[in-house]
Scaffold this motif. Structure first.
Motif, PDB file in Angstrom:
ATOM      1  N   MET A   1       0.841  -1.172   0.000  1.00 29.92           N
ATOM      2  CA  MET A   1       0.000   0.000   0.000  1.00 29.92           C
ATOM      3  C   MET A   1       0.895   1.247   0.000  1.00 29.92           C
ATOM      4  O   MET A   1       1.863   1.317   0.740  1.00 29.92           O
ATOM      5  CB  MET A   1      -0.876  -0.042   1.249  1.00 29.92           C
ATOM      6  N   SER A   2       0.559   2.213  -0.821  1.00 32.03           N
ATOM      7  CA  SER A   2       1.336   3.441  -0.934  1.00 32.03           C
ATOM      8  C   SER A   2       1.009   4.390   0.205  1.00 32.03           C
ATOM      9  O   SER A   2      -0.104   4.408   0.721  1.00 32.03           O
ATOM     10  CB  SER A   2       1.031   4.138  -2.253  1.00 32.03           C
ATOM     11  N   SER A   3       2.001   5.195   0.547  1.00 30.07           N
ATOM     12  CA  SER A   3       1.775   6.180   1.601  1.00 30.07           C
ATOM     13  C   SER A   3       1.069   7.400   1.020  1.00 30.07           C
ATOM     14  O   SER A   3       0.998   7.581  -0.202  1.00 30.07           O
ATOM     15  CB  SER A   3       3.109   6.592   2.234  1.00 30.07           C
ATOM     16  N   TYR A   4       0.583   8.207   1.919  1.00 34.14           N
ATOM     17  CA  TYR A   4      -0.127   9.430   1.528  1.00 34.14           C
ATOM     18  C   TYR A   4       0.756  10.340   0.678  1.00 34.14           C
ATOM     19  O   TYR A   4       0.319  10.837  -0.369  1.00 34.14           O
ATOM     20  CB  TYR A   4      -0.595  10.151   2.801  1.00 34.14           C
ATOM     21  N   LYS A   5       2.014  10.527   1.085  1.00 36.85           N
ATOM     22  CA  LYS A   5       2.931  11.393   0.349  1.00 36.85           C
ATOM     23  C   LYS A   5       3.222  10.830  -1.044  1.00 36.85           C
ATOM     24  O   LYS A   5       3.324  11.574  -2.015  1.00 36.85           O
ATOM     25  CB  LYS A   5       4.223  11.601   1.131  1.00 36.85           C
ATOM     26  N   GLU A   6       3.358   9.525  -1.139  1.00 37.04           N
ATOM     27  CA  GLU A   6       3.607   8.902  -2.440  1.00 37.04           C
ATOM     28  C   GLU A   6       2.396   9.089  -3.362  1.00 37.04           C
ATOM     29  O   GLU A   6       2.554   9.364  -4.559  1.00 37.04           O
ATOM     30  CB  GLU A   6       3.911   7.403  -2.273  1.00 37.04           C
ATOM     31  N   LEU A   7       1.223   8.944  -2.813  1.00 38.86           N
ATOM     32  CA  LEU A   7       0.002   9.131  -3.608  1.00 38.86           C
ATOM     33  C   LEU A   7      -0.129  10.573  -4.081  1.00 38.86           C
ATOM     34  O   LEU A   7      -0.523  10.822  -5.221  1.00 38.86           O
ATOM     35  CB  LEU A   7      -1.231   8.720  -2.799  1.00 38.86           C
ATOM     36  N   LEU A   8       0.206  11.531  -3.229  1.00 34.74           N
ATOM     37  CA  LEU A   8       0.170  12.940  -3.632  1.00 34.74           C
ATOM     38  C   LEU A   8       1.157  13.216  -4.760  1.00 34.74           C
ATOM     39  O   LEU A   8       0.852  13.942  -5.710  1.00 34.74           O
ATOM     40  CB  LEU A   8       0.458  13.858  -2.437  1.00 34.74           C
ATOM     41  N   ALA A   9       2.331  12.619  -4.664  1.00 30.46           N
ATOM     42  CA  ALA A   9       3.345  12.798  -5.704  1.00 30.46           C
ATOM     43  C   ALA A   9       2.855  12.195  -7.022  1.00 30.46           C
ATOM     44  O   ALA A   9       3.039  12.780  -8.097  1.00 30.46           O
ATOM     45  CB  ALA A   9       4.662  12.162  -5.275  1.00 30.46           C
ATOM     46  N   GLN A  10       2.218  11.025  -6.937  1.00 34.95           N
ATOM     47  CA  GLN A  10       1.667  10.396  -8.137  1.00 34.95           C
ATOM     48  C   GLN A  10       0.563  11.262  -8.746  1.00 34.95           C
ATOM     49  O   GLN A  10       0.470  11.388  -9.972  1.00 34.95           O
ATOM     50  CB  GLN A  10       1.112   9.008  -7.801  1.00 34.95           C
ATOM     51  N   ARG A  11      -0.268  11.838  -7.889  1.00 34.09           N
ATOM     52  CA  ARG A  11      -1.351  12.691  -8.373  1.00 34.09           C
ATOM     53  C   ARG A  11      -0.794  13.921  -9.077  1.00 34.09           C
ATOM     54  O   ARG A  11      -1.274  14.317 -10.122  1.00 34.09           O
ATOM     55  CB  ARG A  11      -2.272  13.112  -7.233  1.00 34.09           C
ATOM     56  N   GLU A  12       0.245  14.535  -8.505  1.00 31.14           N
ATOM     57  CA  GLU A  12       0.870  15.696  -9.134  1.00 31.14           C
ATOM     58  C   GLU A  12       1.431  15.330 -10.504  1.00 31.14           C
ATOM     59  O   GLU A  12       1.270  16.085 -11.471  1.00 31.14           O
ATOM     60  CB  GLU A  12       1.978  16.263  -8.243  1.00 31.14           C
ATOM     61  N   LEU A  13       2.063  14.157 -10.591  1.00 28.61           N
ATOM     62  CA  LEU A  13       2.603  13.705 -11.866  1.00 28.61           C
ATOM     63  C   LEU A  13       1.474  13.462 -12.873  1.00 28.61           C
ATOM     64  O   LEU A  13       1.568  13.870 -14.033  1.00 28.61           O
ATOM     65  CB  LEU A  13       3.431  12.427 -11.666  1.00 28.61           C
ATOM     66  N   LEU A  14       0.414  12.820 -12.416  1.00 35.82           N
ATOM     67  CA  LEU A  14      -0.736  12.568 -13.302  1.00 35.82           C
ATOM     68  C   LEU A  14      -1.389  13.872 -13.743  1.00 35.82           C
ATOM     69  O   LEU A  14      -1.757  14.019 -14.911  1.00 35.82           O
ATOM     70  CB  LEU A  14      -1.762  11.675 -12.606  1.00 35.82           C
ATOM     71  N   ASP A  15      -1.557  14.828 -12.832  1.00 35.76           N
ATOM     72  CA  ASP A  15      -2.143  16.119 -13.189  1.00 35.76           C
ATOM     73  C   ASP A  15      -1.308  16.817 -14.261  1.00 35.76           C
ATOM     74  O   ASP A  15      -1.854  17.407 -15.199  1.00 35.76           O
ATOM     75  CB  ASP A  15      -2.275  17.020 -11.953  1.00 35.76           C
ATOM     76  N   LYS A  16       0.016  16.741 -14.122  1.00 33.43           N
ATOM     77  CA  LYS A  16       0.899  17.352 -15.105  1.00 33.43           C
ATOM     78  C   LYS A  16       0.755  16.654 -16.456  1.00 33.43           C
ATOM     79  O   LYS A  16       0.664  17.297 -17.501  1.00 33.43           O
ATOM     80  CB  LYS A  16       2.352  17.279 -14.616  1.00 33.43           C
TER      81      LYS A  16
END
Length: 94
Positions: A1-16
């Protein structure tokens, strides 16, 4: 399971990536539209013509009331003229 910070980083990458994809596809769509416009020699009126019966400033409104003494008319819209203001309008119907 990914951590909250990792998920936020993934979301930022996906948004970009999403933003870049939208810009790229929009540019492609504009280029395609321009090519079709040039190919068929289309104008803005060809693309954005108004259909008959559409709402908007499409003409004058027929008068509804007439002053029998002067022949002056009024559509019944806006401020009433002095010759009908405060009087029974049924006497002036056309």
């Amino acid at each position: 399971m990914s951590s909250y910070k990792e998920l936020l980083a993934q979301r930022e990458l996906l948004d970009k990536q999403i933003k870049e994809a939208v810009q790229r596809e929009k540019a492609d769509g504009i280029a395609n539209a321009k090519a079709i416009i040039e190919q068929y020699d289309l104008s803005a009126s060809d693309l954005f013509s108004r259909k008959a019966g559409s709402k908007g400033g499409s003409g004058k409104v027929a008068p509804k009331y007439r002053n029998p003494s002067t022949g002056e008319t009024w559509t019944g819209r806006g401020k009433a003229p002095k010759w009908i203001d405060g009087r029974d309008r049924s006497n002036y119907l056309i």
